[in-house]
Design a protein around this motif. Sequence first.
Motif, PDB file in Angstrom:
ATOM      1  N   VAL A 179      16.184  -3.922 -20.122  1.00 55.41           N
ATOM      2  CA  VAL A 179      17.190  -2.883 -20.355  1.00 55.41           C
ATOM      3  C   VAL A 179      16.658  -1.555 -19.844  1.00 55.41           C
ATOM      4  N   TRP A 180      17.503  -0.827 -19.096  1.00 61.96           N
ATOM      5  CA  TRP A 180      17.145   0.504 -18.624  1.00 61.96           C
ATOM      6  C   TRP A 180      18.128   1.515 -19.182  1.00 61.96           C
ATOM      7  N   VAL A 181      17.634   2.691 -19.534  1.00 61.01           N
ATOM      8  CA  VAL A 181      18.480   3.795 -19.966  1.00 61.01           C
ATOM      9  C   VAL A 181      18.119   4.982 -19.096  1.00 61.01           C
ATOM     10  N   ASN A 182      19.116   5.506 -18.360  1.00 60.64           N
ATOM     11  CA  ASN A 182      18.849   6.593 -17.404  1.00 60.64           C
ATOM     12  C   ASN A 182      17.697   6.235 -16.460  1.00 60.64           C
ATOM     13  N   ASN A 183      17.721   4.992 -15.977  1.00 58.73           N
ATOM     14  CA  ASN A 183      16.742   4.485 -14.999  1.00 58.73           C
ATOM     15  C   ASN A 183      15.329   4.367 -15.563  1.00 58.73           C
ATOM     16  N   ALA A 239      14.426   6.201 -28.265  1.00 65.61           N
ATOM     17  CA  ALA A 239      13.075   6.523 -27.791  1.00 65.61           C
ATOM     18  C   ALA A 239      13.082   6.832 -26.293  1.00 65.61           C
ATOM     19  N   VAL A 240      14.115   6.352 -25.601  1.00 69.41           N
ATOM     20  CA  VAL A 240      14.243   6.618 -24.167  1.00 69.41           C
ATOM     21  C   VAL A 240      15.253   7.741 -23.915  1.00 69.41           C
ATOM     22  N   ASP A 241      16.353   7.734 -24.668  1.00 64.75           N
ATOM     23  CA  ASP A 241      17.387   8.758 -24.511  1.00 64.75           C
ATOM     24  C   ASP A 241      17.993   9.074 -25.878  1.00 64.75           C
ATOM     25  N   ALA A 242      17.510  10.155 -26.476  1.00 69.21           N
ATOM     26  CA  ALA A 242      17.986  10.545 -27.809  1.00 69.21           C
ATOM     27  C   ALA A 242      19.195  11.470 -27.735  1.00 69.21           C
ATOM     28  N   ALA A 243      19.616  11.824 -26.520  1.00 70.32           N
ATOM     29  CA  ALA A 243      20.697  12.799 -26.371  1.00 70.32           C
ATOM     30  C   ALA A 243      22.079  12.182 -26.525  1.00 70.32           C
ATOM     31  N   HIS A 244      22.156  10.853 -26.484  1.00 77.23           N
ATOM     32  CA  HIS A 244      23.470  10.215 -26.559  1.00 77.23           C
ATOM     33  C   HIS A 244      23.419   9.043 -27.534  1.00 77.23           C
ATOM     34  N   ALA A 245      24.472   8.904 -28.355  1.00 80.81           N
ATOM     35  CA  ALA A 245      24.568   7.773 -29.288  1.00 80.81           C
ATOM     36  C   ALA A 245      25.311   6.639 -28.594  1.00 80.81           C
ATOM     37  N   ALA A 265      26.656   6.567 -15.208  1.00 81.68           N
ATOM     38  CA  ALA A 265      25.282   6.942 -14.871  1.00 81.68           C
ATOM     39  C   ALA A 265      25.230   8.372 -14.365  1.00 81.68           C
ATOM     40  N   LEU A 266      24.148   9.062 -14.679  1.00 79.85           N
ATOM     41  CA  LEU A 266      23.968  10.429 -14.220  1.00 79.85           C
ATOM     42  C   LEU A 266      23.721  10.451 -12.724  1.00 79.85           C
ATOM     43  N   GLU A 267      24.252  11.483 -12.061  1.00 83.26           N
ATOM     44  CA  GLU A 267      24.026  11.590 -10.605  1.00 83.26           C
ATOM     45  C   GLU A 267      22.577  11.950 -10.319  1.00 83.26           C
ATOM     46  N   LEU A 317      23.279   2.962 -19.451  1.00 83.48           N
ATOM     47  CA  LEU A 317      22.514   1.854 -19.999  1.00 83.48           C
ATOM     48  C   LEU A 317      22.828   0.608 -19.171  1.00 83.48           C
ATOM     49  N   ARG A 318      21.791   0.005 -18.605  1.00 85.87           N
ATOM     50  CA  ARG A 318      21.969  -1.165 -17.750  1.00 85.87           C
ATOM     51  C   ARG A 318      21.134  -2.319 -18.277  1.00 85.87           C
ATOM     52  N   MET A 319      21.688  -3.532 -18.169  1.00 87.07           N
ATOM     53  CA  MET A 319      20.996  -4.724 -18.630  1.00 87.07           C
ATOM     54  C   MET A 319      20.826  -5.693 -17.469  1.00 87.07           C
ATOM     55  N   ASP A 320      19.643  -6.275 -17.356  1.00 83.68           N
ATOM     56  CA  ASP A 320      19.419  -7.364 -16.407  1.00 83.68           C
ATOM     57  C   ASP A 320      19.343  -8.631 -17.240  1.00 83.68           C
ATOM     58  N   LEU A 321      20.432  -9.420 -17.226  1.00 85.77           N
ATOM     59  CA  LEU A 321      20.484 -10.615 -18.055  1.00 85.77           C
ATOM     60  C   LEU A 321      19.481 -11.664 -17.601  1.00 85.77           C
TER      61      LEU A 321
END
Length: 219
Positions: A128-132, A194-200, A217-219, A119-123
């Motif tokens: 916000v991006w989750v898994n790109n 809604a973007v990544d339901a596999a991880h809490a 981050a995933l490779e 999970l990345r944030m651009d302040l």
Amino acid sequence: MIGNLEEAPLLVGQTGPLKGDRWVVNKVLTIGREMTCDVIIPDRQVSRFHARLIPTPEGIILEDLGSKNGVHCNGTPVTGKVTLQDGDTVQIALAQQFLYLTSDATVPLSDFGDISGRLRMDLRSRSVWVNNQAIDPPLSALQFQVLRVLSDHQGQVVDRHQLVSEVWGDEEAVGVSDQALDALLRRLRDRIAAVDAAHAYILTIRGHGIRLDNPPALE
């Protein structure tokens, strides 16, 4: 409108509920408490439509929109319109201070959030991006603020009272119930899922508080 975003001026949140947030001033930006504003300050000291920034060929103009509690530039009340200079401070009521920069050349990259996690944030753009994959539409102002506070305390449990205080501000926090915080957290979790339901990503540690779990981050 300023065409080149890399050369566009920046409004940077300093003290206040929007600390660390950034906006590119490449169009008219309205500042206020109303949810339709471009820069939303969730504080009752702030008028619904408090001030605005207007790009012109001569520079960025700061204008008070007839606010109740005033606008200050470098400590001086703004009674009409002022042209901002690099490094000026803008104070909205007593609720929020901003720093005005003519470009992002002097802004450290480390200020733009953790780029190592899934999970990345651009302040700067409040994206916000989750898994790109970008969360679209963007998070609400309060949802983003919750995520920013949790990210600032990455890996640590944030006490619920501390979280409410940092998200809403000390004065507004008094009227925020546990139910309101739970509802906000639930909506934020839903948006991320809604973007990544596999991880809490946002964990409730019963009896202690809330923690952000942001794996590498995933490779």
